[in-house]
Design an enzyme around this catalytic site. Structure first.
Site, PDB file in Angstrom:
ATOM      1  N   ARG A  41       0.798  -1.277   0.063  1.00  0.00           N
ATOM      2  CA  ARG A  41       0.138   0.045   0.219  1.00  0.00           C
ATOM      3  C   ARG A  41       1.047   1.284  -0.231  1.00  0.00           C
ATOM      4  O   ARG A  41       0.687   2.193  -0.703  1.00  0.00           O
ATOM      5  CB  ARG A  41      -1.094  -0.129   1.069  1.00  0.00           C
ATOM      6  CG  ARG A  41      -1.719   1.484   1.441  1.00  0.00           C
ATOM      7  CD  ARG A  41      -3.092   1.376   2.099  1.00  0.00           C
ATOM      8  NE  ARG A  41      -2.765   0.513   3.609  1.00  0.00           N
ATOM      9  CZ  ARG A  41      -2.145   0.775   4.504  1.00  0.00           C
ATOM     10  NH1 ARG A  41      -1.337   2.078   4.542  1.00  0.00           N
ATOM     11  NH2 ARG A  41      -2.099   0.047   5.466  1.00  0.00           N
ATOM     12  N   TYR A  93     -15.663  16.290 -16.538  1.00  0.00           N
ATOM     13  CA  TYR A  93     -16.202  15.081 -16.354  1.00  0.00           C
ATOM     14  C   TYR A  93     -17.117  14.820 -15.197  1.00  0.00           C
ATOM     15  O   TYR A  93     -16.880  15.295 -14.233  1.00  0.00           O
ATOM     16  CB  TYR A  93     -14.818  14.056 -16.179  1.00  0.00           C
ATOM     17  CG  TYR A  93     -15.134  12.559 -15.970  1.00  0.00           C
ATOM     18  CD1 TYR A  93     -15.520  11.807 -16.927  1.00  0.00           C
ATOM     19  CD2 TYR A  93     -15.019  11.976 -14.559  1.00  0.00           C
ATOM     20  CE1 TYR A  93     -15.782  10.381 -17.011  1.00  0.00           C
ATOM     21  CE2 TYR A  93     -15.248  10.634 -14.699  1.00  0.00           C
ATOM     22  CZ  TYR A  93     -15.662   9.953 -15.405  1.00  0.00           C
ATOM     23  OH  TYR A  93     -16.126   8.579 -15.352  1.00  0.00           O
ATOM     24  N   ASP A 164      -6.371  18.482 -15.194  1.00  0.00           N
ATOM     25  CA  ASP A 164      -6.834  16.944 -15.619  1.00  0.00           C
ATOM     26  C   ASP A 164      -6.199  17.014 -17.042  1.00  0.00           C
ATOM     27  O   ASP A 164      -6.961  17.568 -18.127  1.00  0.00           O
ATOM     28  CB  ASP A 164      -8.293  16.809 -15.551  1.00  0.00           C
ATOM     29  CG  ASP A 164      -8.764  15.364 -15.954  1.00  0.00           C
ATOM     30  OD1 ASP A 164      -7.872  14.982 -16.722  1.00  0.00           O
ATOM     31  OD2 ASP A 164      -9.684  15.005 -15.292  1.00  0.00           O
ATOM     32  N   LYS A 189      -7.801   5.751 -19.934  1.00  0.00           N
ATOM     33  CA  LYS A 189      -8.017   6.228 -21.185  1.00  0.00           C
ATOM     34  C   LYS A 189      -6.923   5.903 -21.799  1.00  0.00           C
ATOM     35  O   LYS A 189      -6.332   5.082 -22.026  1.00  0.00           O
ATOM     36  CB  LYS A 189      -8.424   7.689 -21.153  1.00  0.00           C
ATOM     37  CG  LYS A 189      -9.602   7.863 -20.025  1.00  0.00           C
ATOM     38  CD  LYS A 189     -10.795   7.105 -20.423  1.00  0.00           C
ATOM     39  CE  LYS A 189     -11.724   7.240 -19.131  1.00  0.00           C
ATOM     40  NZ  LYS A 189     -12.094   8.853 -18.680  1.00  0.00           N
TER      41      LYS A 189
END
Ligand code: PLP
Length: 374
Positions: A41, A93, A164, A189
């Site tokens: 982690r 988005y 972004d 993407k």
């Protein structure tokens, strides 16, 4: 410093023992020996390989890989505290809108949405704000914000500037080099590019922000798994080649749609008449592979939503396959009706993400979709 297409191939460093060309997948939760790594982690060598490559491509110092684009946005918004005010693109988005309004506003963080093309308006609203989160080009209306101008306003007013960069990728646009503090990606993407993983990333050159993001990633526990890191890194190796083809196909589709009698608006920053064309030319080296358009004839909506032989009706973008999306009920369903209408997300709007197929076949498929009667 190497060129981008070299960095995408060599980035990420060497991988030690046996000198493999592709990084090993360290599929382990924990490490013995108390050496460099202790618990996955916190950090993992496969994740480090991806993060190093991402940092190099974005001209940044530190990168963090997350379990999705939204997990990356979650981490960035976790830099804020109660009482902070954030400015966001009004056209963005749908999931970013949702996490801001449904989750973070519960904690006393205030969100304002505004048209980032109008710098006068932003200048006013930035006073006293803590963060500006911009998409450019925006999703799905392809509005282009002047990143250099916004970066200098943010610096003046001591506002964290996050961009972004999902739509253009580091191959076409480097927001950090234009003055942004943070770059965000949905690596689902273009970065991974193969429709086979959900992933996200955050890149920065600011040491203090990097330290905090590192702690946030470890604390929220939403870092990307070793196997998915490996998939994204494999995607990055071909990113420059893919972006060229996505863009070539997008330009061809935009020109085709523009000339089609059943099509209304065609929205693509690569078209000279697009209002953001010149800003995009000044700050980016490409226009990406997404084209939005409206149909004149409502009876075409059902035909487009059935998809074609090549063009799939599905929600996503940036992969090898050409996808057609209906923002009204898919990606942008969570925006309030009033906001959707103001931005222009109407029932006649579609978004096309051009894949890697031959453009003649894509255009022929589009022609078929547009000639079906319903
Ligand atoms: C898809 C997308 C996101 C969200 O990413 P996920 O990987 O789906 O969580 C964020 N921003 C933009 C611009 C996107 O297209």
């Amino acid at each position: 410093m190497f060129e981008k297409d070299t960095l995408s191939v060599t980035g990420g460093g060497d991988y030690g023992c046996f000198d493999p060309i592709s990084p090993p997948i360290y599929q382990t939760s924990t490490f013995g020996g108390g050496a460099e790594y202790s618990y996955s982690r916190t950090s993992n060598p496969t994740r480090d390989a991806l993060q190093n490559c991402l940092a190099e491509l974005e001209n940044g110092q530190s990168a963090f890989a997350f379990s999705s684009g939204l997990a990356a946005i979650n981490a960035v918004l976790s830099l804020l505290k109660s009482g902070d005010r954030v400015l966001l693109s009004d056209d963005l988005y749908g999931g970013t809108y949702r996490i801001a309004v449904n989750i973070f506003s519960q904690y006393g963080i205030e969100f304002e949405f505004c048209d980032l093309q109008s710098t006068k308006e932003i200048e006013k609203r930035l006073c006293g704000a803590r963060m500006l989160l911009a998409e450019t080009p925006t999703n799905p209306m392809m509005k282009v914000a002047d990143l250099k101008r916004l970066a200098s306003l943010c610096r003046e007013k001591n506002v964290i500037f996050a961009v972004d960069n999902t739509f253009l990728t580091p191959i076409f646009q480097n927001p950090l080099s234009l003055g942004a503090d943070i770059v965000i990606h949905s690596a689902t993407k273009y970065l991974s590019g193969h429709h086979d993983t959900i992933a996200g990333a955050v890149v920065t050159s600011n040491e203090e922000l990097a330290e905090r993001l590192n702690a946030i990633s470890n604390t929220l526990g939403n870092a990307l798994s070793p196997f998915d890191c490996w998939l994204v890194l494999r995607g990055l190796r071909t990113l420059p080649l893919r972006m060229e083809r996505h863009q070539e196909n997008a330009l061809a589709a935009a020109e085709f749609l523009k000339a089609h009698p059943k099509i209304g608006r065609v929205i693509y920053p690569g078209l000279k008449e697009h209002p953001g064309h010149s800003v995009c030319c000044a700050q980016a080296s490409g226009f990406g592979g997404v084209v939005s358009f409206t149909v004149n004839d409502g009876s075409l909506i059902e035909s487009l939503k059935r998809g074609g032989r090549i063009i799939k009706f599905a929600e996503s973008l940036g992969g090898f396959r050409t996808l057609i999306t209906y923002p009204l009920t898919q990606t942008h369903a969570s925006l309030p009706k009033e906001m959707r209408e103001r931005i222009g997300i109407t029932k006649n709007l579609f978004r096309l993400s051009l894949g890697l197929e031959n453009k003649r076949d894509i255009l022929a498929d589009l022609e078929t979709l547009l000639s079906r009667s319903n």
